[in-house]
Write a protein that holds these residues in place. Structure first.
Motif, PDB file in Angstrom:
ATOM      1  N   MET A   1       3.880  -4.886  -4.774  1.00 26.35           N
ATOM      2  CA  MET A   1       4.366  -5.042  -3.420  1.00 26.35           C
ATOM      3  C   MET A   1       3.237  -5.629  -2.569  1.00 26.35           C
ATOM      4  N   SER A   2       3.577  -6.600  -1.743  1.00 29.60           N
ATOM      5  CA  SER A   2       2.564  -7.226  -0.892  1.00 29.60           C
ATOM      6  C   SER A   2       2.266  -6.344   0.320  1.00 29.60           C
ATOM      7  N   GLU A   3       1.161  -6.627   0.971  1.00 30.96           N
ATOM      8  CA  GLU A   3       0.804  -5.916   2.193  1.00 30.96           C
ATOM      9  C   GLU A   3       1.889  -6.109   3.254  1.00 30.96           C
ATOM     10  N   GLY A   4       2.430  -7.323   3.342  1.00 32.32           N
ATOM     11  CA  GLY A   4       3.479  -7.606   4.321  1.00 32.32           C
ATOM     12  C   GLY A   4       4.748  -6.814   4.065  1.00 32.32           C
ATOM     13  N   GLU A   5       5.141  -6.716   2.803  1.00 39.73           N
ATOM     14  CA  GLU A   5       6.327  -5.926   2.458  1.00 39.73           C
ATOM     15  C   GLU A   5       6.104  -4.446   2.774  1.00 39.73           C
ATOM     16  N   PHE A   6       4.912  -3.965   2.465  1.00 37.82           N
ATOM     17  CA  PHE A   6       4.534  -2.583   2.753  1.00 37.82           C
ATOM     18  C   PHE A   6       4.610  -2.331   4.258  1.00 37.82           C
ATOM     19  N   LYS A   7       4.057  -3.249   5.044  1.00 37.85           N
ATOM     20  CA  LYS A   7       4.090  -3.143   6.502  1.00 37.85           C
ATOM     21  C   LYS A   7       5.525  -3.064   7.005  1.00 37.85           C
ATOM     22  N   ASP A   8       6.377  -3.940   6.506  1.00 35.94           N
ATOM     23  CA  ASP A   8       7.770  -3.976   6.954  1.00 35.94           C
ATOM     24  C   ASP A   8       8.483  -2.652   6.668  1.00 35.94           C
ATOM     25  N   ILE A   9       8.229  -2.075   5.512  1.00 35.79           N
ATOM     26  CA  ILE A   9       8.840  -0.786   5.169  1.00 35.79           C
ATOM     27  C   ILE A   9       8.336   0.300   6.109  1.00 35.79           C
ATOM     28  N   LEU A  10       7.031   0.357   6.326  1.00 35.51           N
ATOM     29  CA  LEU A  10       6.467   1.394   7.189  1.00 35.51           C
ATOM     30  C   LEU A  10       6.992   1.266   8.614  1.00 35.51           C
ATOM     31  N   ILE A  11       7.086   0.048   9.123  1.00 34.99           N
ATOM     32  CA  ILE A  11       7.608  -0.143  10.478  1.00 34.99           C
ATOM     33  C   ILE A  11       9.070   0.310  10.555  1.00 34.99           C
ATOM     34  N   ALA A  12       9.871  -0.049   9.571  1.00 36.79           N
ATOM     35  CA  ALA A  12      11.283   0.350   9.573  1.00 36.79           C
ATOM     36  C   ALA A  12      11.425   1.874   9.547  1.00 36.79           C
ATOM     37  N   VAL A  89      -6.563   4.112   6.014  1.00 37.16           N
ATOM     38  CA  VAL A  89      -6.372   2.844   5.327  1.00 37.16           C
ATOM     39  C   VAL A  89      -5.322   3.126   4.270  1.00 37.16           C
ATOM     40  N   LEU A  90      -4.196   2.424   4.353  1.00 38.32           N
ATOM     41  CA  LEU A  90      -3.097   2.663   3.431  1.00 38.32           C
ATOM     42  C   LEU A  90      -2.798   1.409   2.623  1.00 38.32           C
ATOM     43  N   LYS A  91      -2.544   1.629   1.345  1.00 37.06           N
ATOM     44  CA  LYS A  91      -2.180   0.568   0.408  1.00 37.06           C
ATOM     45  C   LYS A  91      -0.790   0.868  -0.139  1.00 37.06           C
ATOM     46  N   PRO A  92      -0.123  -0.114  -0.720  1.00 34.48           N
ATOM     47  CA  PRO A  92       1.207   0.163  -1.272  1.00 34.48           C
ATOM     48  C   PRO A  92       1.255   1.370  -2.216  1.00 34.48           C
ATOM     49  N   SER A  93       0.192   1.621  -2.934  1.00 36.14           N
ATOM     50  CA  SER A  93       0.169   2.788  -3.828  1.00 36.14           C
ATOM     51  C   SER A  93       0.148   4.108  -3.057  1.00 36.14           C
ATOM     52  N   ASP A  94      -0.078   4.049  -1.746  1.00 26.16           N
ATOM     53  CA  ASP A  94      -0.065   5.233  -0.885  1.00 26.16           C
ATOM     54  C   ASP A  94       1.309   5.464  -0.247  1.00 26.16           C
ATOM     55  N   MET A  95       2.337   4.793  -0.751  1.00 25.37           N
ATOM     56  CA  MET A  95       3.653   4.839  -0.119  1.00 25.37           C
ATOM     57  C   MET A  95       4.142   6.265   0.106  1.00 25.37           C
ATOM     58  N   GLU A  96       4.063   7.115  -0.898  1.00 24.82           N
ATOM     59  CA  GLU A  96       4.567   8.480  -0.754  1.00 24.82           C
ATOM     60  C   GLU A  96       3.862   9.208   0.393  1.00 24.82           C
ATOM     61  N   TYR A  97       2.547   9.103   0.456  1.00 29.93           N
ATOM     62  CA  TYR A  97       1.782   9.728   1.536  1.00 29.93           C
ATOM     63  C   TYR A  97       2.149   9.120   2.891  1.00 29.93           C
ATOM     64  N   ALA A  98       2.276   7.804   2.955  1.00 32.67           N
ATOM     65  CA  ALA A  98       2.624   7.126   4.203  1.00 32.67           C
ATOM     66  C   ALA A  98       3.982   7.599   4.706  1.00 32.67           C
ATOM     67  N   LEU A  99       4.953   7.700   3.820  1.00 32.30           N
ATOM     68  CA  LEU A  99       6.278   8.173   4.215  1.00 32.30           C
ATOM     69  C   LEU A  99       6.226   9.621   4.682  1.00 32.30           C
ATOM     70  N   TYR A 100       5.396  10.426   4.046  1.00 31.70           N
ATOM     71  CA  TYR A 100       5.212  11.811   4.487  1.00 31.70           C
ATOM     72  C   TYR A 100       4.672  11.849   5.913  1.00 31.70           C
ATOM     73  N   LEU A 101       3.674  11.041   6.195  1.00 32.28           N
ATOM     74  CA  LEU A 101       3.102  11.005   7.547  1.00 32.28           C
ATOM     75  C   LEU A 101       4.154  10.658   8.596  1.00 32.28           C
TER      76      LEU A 101
END
Length: 109
Positions: A1-12, A89-101
């Motif tokens: 997953m690209s940084e841009g795709e990751f950003k879009d998911i987090l913003i949504a 600092v979050l990377k796509p591999s941090d998705m689970e943690y990011a969603l928790y936050l």
């Protein structure tokens, strides 16, 4: 997953859970180069998230899996830390943690 795709998911997800979101977009200049123009210090985090109910404020720098922080980014994140503002600092591999936050905004930060 690209940084841009990751950003879009987090913003949504952030918007779905009521966060106010700020993200600066790069623009193409007259010479055809892409840049994010700022007046002030370079390295400001990619996402600033504020939850209007809990009052939580997050400063998030997004990186690809191999991405590295610039000195300016490190400086901003250290300043947020000293101010008591949660930063990461979050990377796509941090998705689970990011969603928790984003979905548990009552946590202390």
């Amino acid at each position: 997953m690209s940084e841009g795709e990751f950003k879009d998911i987090l913003i949504a997800v952030a918007k779905r859970y009521g966060w106010l979101v700020h993200h600066d977009l790069p623009a193409q200049n007259s010479r055809g180069r892409w840049a994010t123009h700022v007046q002030g210090d370079a390295g400001f985090p990619d996402l600033i998230l504020l939850h209007p109910t809990s009052g939580k404020l997050f400063a998030i720098e997004l990186k690809s899996e191999k991405g590295k922080l610039t000195p300016g980014q490190k400086r901003w994140l250290m300043a947020f830390e000293k101010s008591g503002i949660y930063n990461a600092v979050l990377k796509p591999s941090d998705m689970e943690y990011a969603l928790y936050l984003l979905t548990n905004h009552q946590i202390t930060g």
